[in-house]
Design a protein around this motif. Structure first.
Motif, PDB file in Angstrom:
ATOM      1  N   THR A 159     -29.752  -8.891  80.815  1.00 33.90           N
ATOM      2  CA  THR A 159     -30.517  -7.994  81.687  1.00 33.90           C
ATOM      3  C   THR A 159     -31.296  -8.793  82.732  1.00 33.90           C
ATOM      4  O   THR A 159     -31.372  -8.414  83.894  1.00 33.90           O
ATOM      5  CB  THR A 159     -31.467  -7.117  80.846  1.00 33.90           C
TER       6      THR A 159
ATOM      7  N   ASP B  67     -27.002  -1.162  82.712  1.00 34.19           N
ATOM      8  CA  ASP B  67     -27.513  -2.066  81.685  1.00 34.19           C
ATOM      9  C   ASP B  67     -27.310  -1.478  80.290  1.00 34.19           C
ATOM     10  O   ASP B  67     -27.479  -0.267  80.103  1.00 34.19           O
ATOM     11  CB  ASP B  67     -29.021  -2.281  81.951  1.00 34.19           C
ATOM     12  N   GLU B  68     -26.942  -2.331  79.355  1.00 34.67           N
ATOM     13  CA  GLU B  68     -26.859  -1.943  77.939  1.00 34.67           C
ATOM     14  C   GLU B  68     -25.745  -0.960  77.636  1.00 34.67           C
ATOM     15  O   GLU B  68     -25.977   0.069  76.980  1.00 34.67           O
ATOM     16  CB  GLU B  68     -28.197  -1.366  77.463  1.00 34.67           C
TER      17      GLU B  68
HETATM   18 MG    MG Z   1     -30.538  -6.282  77.914  1.00 36.27          MG
END
Ligand code: MG
Ligand code: ADP
Length: 250
Positions: A112, A166-167
């Motif tokens: 991230t 993200d993720e």
């Molecule tokens: Mg992350």
């Protein structure tokens, strides 16, 4: 006459020149600028000011959750990504070529962090960027879809040069929602750049999307012009935690 000129500048949306005309005139006087030099100075400053404002605006609407920079990234701790690799990204040719970057690896290795800092640098470079967690992106897509606004939503999203997701992989998706995500990847293919971070390997994406065919179609398009960056190593979070514990003990 001065006020009339200021009004004209304002109505032409040359805000900086309108607000700083006195200073610009004085500077021109003091330095005995030619007419052309004066005009050049005004236009140059106006352009600079417009660019700075654009970046501020783009940063505000980007949705970047926190500030993370490449300078803060410790390449001695995380050695699967090299400084040279990151410097290479700073020429932004991957954005011009509509390539994707996919950061994969376990929690805490800086996926991230790198995604945010690349987003930040892209904004500084004049690009429009939008950051989403996979979960919030899918939630937005579901709402847009149920309101019959999905096509409009996608069109607006794809106005950004770079979309950071993200993720990917934390919460499993229902296949019907995986299809919405596929539509984004399909429309972005060779048109916009995506940065994706994921704690799951490509083999595990089938389970995540709940449908191997959709997962393969997504991976196929993403990887055609993409740099998958496999990161491993220890979690930086735990490292910081260990330091904290050591301090507590001593
Ligand atoms: Mg992350
Ligand atoms: P991931 O997304 O891989 O789970 P993060 O990027 O969220 O990990 O990193 C967790 C925390 O550790 C963040 O605060 C991040 O800034 C920091 N961090 C991770 N790796 C590094 C690194 N190599 N150098 C400096 N900070 C790091």
């Amino acid at each position: 006459m001065l006020n009339k000129v200021k009004e004209s500048l304002k109505s032409l949306r040359l805000k900086f020149s309108a607000e700083n005309l006195d200073m610009l005139l004085k500077e021109a006087n003091d330095n005995e600028y030619s007419y052309l030099q004066f005009l050049e100075t005004i236009l140059e400053q106006e352009e600079k000011n417009k660019f700075t404002n654009k970046i501020k605006r783009n940063l505000k609407i980007s949705g970047l959750p926190v500030m993370k920079t490449i300078q803060e990234f410790d390449f001695k701790f995380q050695t699967t990504v090299t400084k040279r690799q990151v410097k290479g990204w700073m020429d932004f040719s991957w954005l011009e070529n509509r390539e994707n970057i996919i950061f994969m690896g376990p929690p805490g290795v800086g996926k991230t962090h790198l995604a945010i800092s690349l987003g930040y640098e892209s904004i500084q470079n004049g690009q429009k960027v939008k950051f989403y967690s996979m979960q919030s992106l899918v939630e937005n897509m579901i709402i847009a879809d149920s309101d019959n606004r999905f096509t409009v939503y996608l069109k607006k999203l794809l106005k950004n040069d770079l979309i950071i997701i993200d993720e990917l992989g934390y919460l499993p998706l229902k296949p019907i929602y995986a299809n919405l995500f596929f539509q984004l990847v399909n429309k972005a293919y060779e048109y916009r750049s995506l940065i994706i971070t994921s704690n799951k390997t490509f083999e595990e994406w089938g389970t995540f999307f709940g449908n191997q065919t959709i997962a393969s179609a997504i991976i196929d398009r993403l990887l055609h012009h993409a740099e998958p960056v496999i990161m491993n190593g220890d979690s930086y979070r735990l490292k910081e935690n260990t330091k904290f514990q050591m301090k507590e003990v001593s």
